[in-house]
Scaffold this motif. Sequence first.
Motif: not given
Length: 329
Positions: A5-8, A14-26, A36-39
Motif C-alpha cells: 500500500k505504501d508503494i502504491a 492501486s495496490h493490485t497493480t503493485v502486487s501484480r507488478s512484483l509478481n511479473d503478471s503479464p 514499481i520494481k525500482k521503487l
Amino acid sequence: MVTIKDIAKIAGVSHTTVSRSLNDSPLIRPETKDKIKKLAKELNYTPNMSAKRLVNQKSYIIGLFFSSIQDGTSDSFLVEVIKGIHSVLPKEYSLTVQGLDSLNDYSLETNKRYDGVILMSQSDQDDLFIRHLLSEEIPFAVLNRQLDEKEILNITSNDRQGVKSAIDFALAKGYQKIAFIEGKDGFRSTIERKKGYLDSLTQHNLPLNNEWVVQGDYSIESGQRACEKLLRLSEKPDLIFCSNDDMAIGAMRACHANGLAIPSDISIIGFDDISFAKYTSPPLTTVHKPIVQISQTGTIELLKKIQQQPIHQLQLLIDTSLEIRQTVN
C-alpha cells in the motif's frame, strides 16, 4: 516496514497493480512493472511471505527426499546436493530435507503442500514414493538414479560410461589385474557402475575374475573390509576400483595398514570426486560425478514444471570426467 500500500500510494497506482507488478503478471505493462520494481528496491521492500502464499496459493516449500540419509548417503554427497539446489533456488523458497526410510506414511508428509519435490533417488524401492507423487499430482524431479520411465523428469550422471572410462584408462596404463569394490546392494548406481567395469573388460577381451569383485556398501568401513579381503587372495590385484570415494579412502587405509605403498605397490581409483579426495595421501584419482550440476539442473527444471513452463527434455544424462591424481602410476 514498507508495504504494498505504501508503494502504491507513492507510485499513484492501486495496490493490485503493485502486487501484480512484483509478481511479473503479464497483465501489467513492462514500463509499469519496471517502475514499481525500482521503487520497491529503493524503499527496501520485503514481501510478506504469508500473504504471498495466500494470494498465489503456494507454499514456497520444496521437499528434498533421499532414499536414506543414514544408510548409503555420505556427508559430502548430502552437502553437495544441498549446495547445488540452494545456488539456484529463488530466495522466497525454503527447502526441507527428509529420508524416505524414516517415513511411515507418504500422505502425511506430502500433505504439507510442497510446491514441488526433488527426489535424490538411490534405490528402486523409491518407486513407491514416485507413484505416490504421480497420484497426488505433485510436480517432482528424480535425480541421481536413471529411470526407465521416459515421461518423468529425470536427471543423473552417466555412471556406466564414467566407470568404463576409468577402467579403460587403467588398462591403457598397463594394469591387468583390476579388482572392483561394489556399492550398496540394490542401488541403481551400484548396478550401473558395475556395468561400466564389465563393459571395459569385455571390450578388451579380458575374463572376469569373480574373486576380484567384492561387495561394499558405500561406507569407509566397507571399503576397508573389502580391500582387506582382496589383499588376502593368493593372486592379488594391482589396481582396485572403488564404487565411491568413501570406500576408496577405506581401501587406502587397508593398504597402508598392510604395509603397501600407493601407487608403487597397488593403485586405487574412486568415484564421485568428493571435496576431500584431493587431500588424501596420496591425492585420489577418481571419477568426478557432477553432483552440484545435477542438483542445479534438476532444480531449474522442476521450477519450470511448477510454473507450468515447457520442458524440452525430460531425461538428461550428464557426463562424468576422470580426475587423474596420484593413486595410479
